[in-house]
Design a protein around this motif. Structure first.
Motif, short mmCIF file in Angstrom:
data_model
loop_
_atom_site.label_atom_id
_atom_site.label_comp_id
_atom_site.label_asym_id
_atom_site.label_seq_id
_atom_site.Cartn_x
_atom_site.Cartn_y
_atom_site.Cartn_z
N ALA A 157 29.97 49.09 43.38
CA ALA A 157 30.61 49.96 42.55
C ALA A 157 29.41 51.12 42.66
O ALA A 157 30.32 52.51 43.64
CB ALA A 157 31.09 49.90 41.39
N GLU B 103 39.57 40.34 38.64
CA GLU B 103 39.77 40.04 37.46
C GLU B 103 40.60 39.25 37.05
O GLU B 103 40.35 39.19 35.81
CB GLU B 103 38.98 41.86 37.22
CG GLU B 103 38.17 41.97 36.89
CD GLU B 103 36.80 43.88 36.55
OE1 GLU B 103 36.34 43.82 36.83
OE2 GLU B 103 37.96 44.39 36.41
N VAL C 201 38.24 44.07 43.45
CA VAL C 201 37.73 43.45 42.43
C VAL C 201 38.59 43.64 41.00
O VAL C 201 38.18 42.38 39.96
CB VAL C 201 36.68 44.58 42.16
CG1 VAL C 201 37.10 46.22 41.78
CG2 VAL C 201 35.92 44.68 40.35
N THR C 202 40.11 44.42 40.92
CA THR C 202 40.94 44.40 40.82
C THR C 202 41.30 42.74 40.10
O THR C 202 42.28 42.60 39.09
CB THR C 202 41.46 45.19 40.23
OG1 THR C 202 42.40 45.40 41.92
CG2 THR C 202 41.11 46.61 39.54
N TYR D 82 29.60 45.02 39.55
CA TYR D 82 29.93 46.73 39.78
C TYR D 82 28.47 47.04 40.36
O TYR D 82 28.25 48.27 40.40
CB TYR D 82 29.97 47.19 38.12
CG TYR D 82 31.41 47.34 38.06
CD1 TYR D 82 32.55 47.50 39.09
CD2 TYR D 82 32.04 46.20 37.39
CE1 TYR D 82 34.26 47.22 38.83
CE2 TYR D 82 33.25 45.85 37.31
CZ TYR D 82 34.42 46.30 37.87
OH TYR D 82 35.85 46.55 37.26
N LEU E 50 36.41 47.53 46.00
CA LEU E 50 37.06 47.68 45.61
C LEU E 50 38.52 48.00 45.14
O LEU E 50 39.37 48.07 44.33
CB LEU E 50 37.39 49.86 45.54
CG LEU E 50 35.75 50.31 44.96
CD1 LEU E 50 35.83 51.97 45.89
CD2 LEU E 50 35.50 50.32 44.02
N THR F 299 41.80 49.21 34.26
CA THR F 299 43.37 48.15 34.48
C THR F 299 43.35 47.90 32.55
O THR F 299 42.82 47.90 32.17
CB THR F 299 43.41 46.96 34.58
OG1 THR F 299 42.60 46.37 34.84
CG2 THR F 299 42.73 47.82 36.80
N LYS G 243 39.28 53.77 40.65
CA LYS G 243 40.29 52.52 41.61
C LYS G 243 39.87 50.85 40.75
O LYS G 243 40.48 50.28 40.94
CB LYS G 243 39.78 52.33 41.93
CG LYS G 243 39.96 53.27 43.42
CD LYS G 243 39.35 53.14 44.63
CE LYS G 243 39.98 54.34 45.62
NZ LYS G 243 39.08 54.60 47.17
N THR G 244 39.17 50.93 38.78
CA THR G 244 39.23 49.73 38.64
C THR G 244 39.32 49.98 37.56
O THR G 244 39.55 48.47 36.35
CB THR G 244 37.67 49.23 39.11
OG1 THR G 244 36.65 50.06 38.59
CG2 THR G 244 37.40 49.43 40.34
#
Length: 292
Positions: A142, A167, A163-164, A139, A160, A233, A230-231
């Motif tokens: 970020a 993960e 990254v999701t 991060y 961005l 979740t 945005k990250t």
């Protein structure tokens, strides 16, 4: 603070003072005579007692991680001087170093700058039966990198977007990711920077990036808010720690991890494991303030 003394300048207990104490009442009278705040002393003693009990539970948790082959990645993020390193030290102080690592990567090499951004972090992910603490993590891209101009706008946006997915792949493969953001006020950050400047043992903590942190406060805020939006979740949420009070932030951070993970012996804990909601909160998009 000089070696052999307890307390601030003008309100100190020397080793000779302590040697003369032979009763609890004598200790209280001596503390009062030195104008030392009894409430602060009591708070610190209670903190140390709770910390030790929570660290006992962390040892139990680590045994479960080893026995069950769990893979735990704990990301510790936040503004400069937010207390990230100190919290990690309290987490790791009594853990078995053979089944635990702290990762604090330096700036990337020329070769690493030519690689996929996540590549050097993948090498540091936990192995079977291991806990890995990231003192700052992927991060960086970020918040810190775009604020300081260390990456392009295109690189920031690509991060961005990716990254999701990154993960989620880790989550599907069984890696537990815990993402902490340690949140402090601008005034508290300034106070801690000044304390570092005045302390020759902590001056090494001040970097050129730190020196610009106050000046770039609003820019950090803007990028941080975009990162959360945005990250955050369901499978990898952001956990916000109010960290103006270092001791509370450390204790509640430990509690959060212990409360989250289903380690054996948890029901036998002799201390509260549920984190204080006034200190630990899960990010949600309606939060009005994150840095007080």
């Amino acid at each position: 603070m000089a070696a052999g003394f307890i307390g601030e300048a003008g309100r100190i207990l020397s080793e000779e003072d302590l040697r003369r104490i032979n009763t609890p009442r004598g200790l209280i009278q001596l503390i009062k005579s030195k104008n030392i705040n009894l409430d602060e002393v009591r708070k610190t003693l209670l903190y140390e007692q709770e910390l030790r009990q929570l660290q006992v539970e962390l040892v139990r948790l680590q045994r479960w991680v080893q026995a069950d082959g769990q893979r735990i990645a704990i990301l510790v993020e936040g503004r400069d001087a937010a207390g990230k390193g100190g919290t990690i030290r309290r987490f790791t102080e009594h853990l078995n170093p053979r089944a635990m690592r702290v990762v604090a990567l330096p700036k990337p090499t020329d070769d690493e700058r030519g690689q996929w951004y996540f590549q050097r972090y993948i090498r540091q992910l936990p192995n079977k039966g291991e806990i890995v603490f990231f003192d700052r993590s992927w991060y960086n891209r970020a918040v810190v990198e775009p604020v300081m101009g260390f990456c392009s706008k295109k690189e920031h946006q690509r991060f961005l977007q990716q990254v999701t997915e990154f993960e989620h792949m880790l989550y599907e493969d069984g890696v537990t990711i815990i993402k902490f953001w340690f949140s402090i006020s601008k005034e508290e950050q300034a106070k801690r920077f000044e304390a570092r400047r005045q302390n020759p043992l902590k001056q090494w903590k001040l970097s050129p990036v730190d020196e610009k942190a106050q000046e770039m406060w609003d820019s950090y805020t803007r990028f941080k808010e975009e990162m959360f939006s945005k990250t955050h979740t369901t499978f990898s949420p952001w956990i916000i720690v109010k960290a103006n009070d270092k001791q509370a932030a450390r204790l509640e951070g430990l509690r959060y991890v212990l409360n989250l993970l289903p380690y054996r012996g948890k029901d036998e804990a002799q201390i509260r494991l549920t984190p204080d909601p006034n200190v630990i909160t899960r990010f949600h998009r309606k939060m009005a303030e994150l840095d007080f």
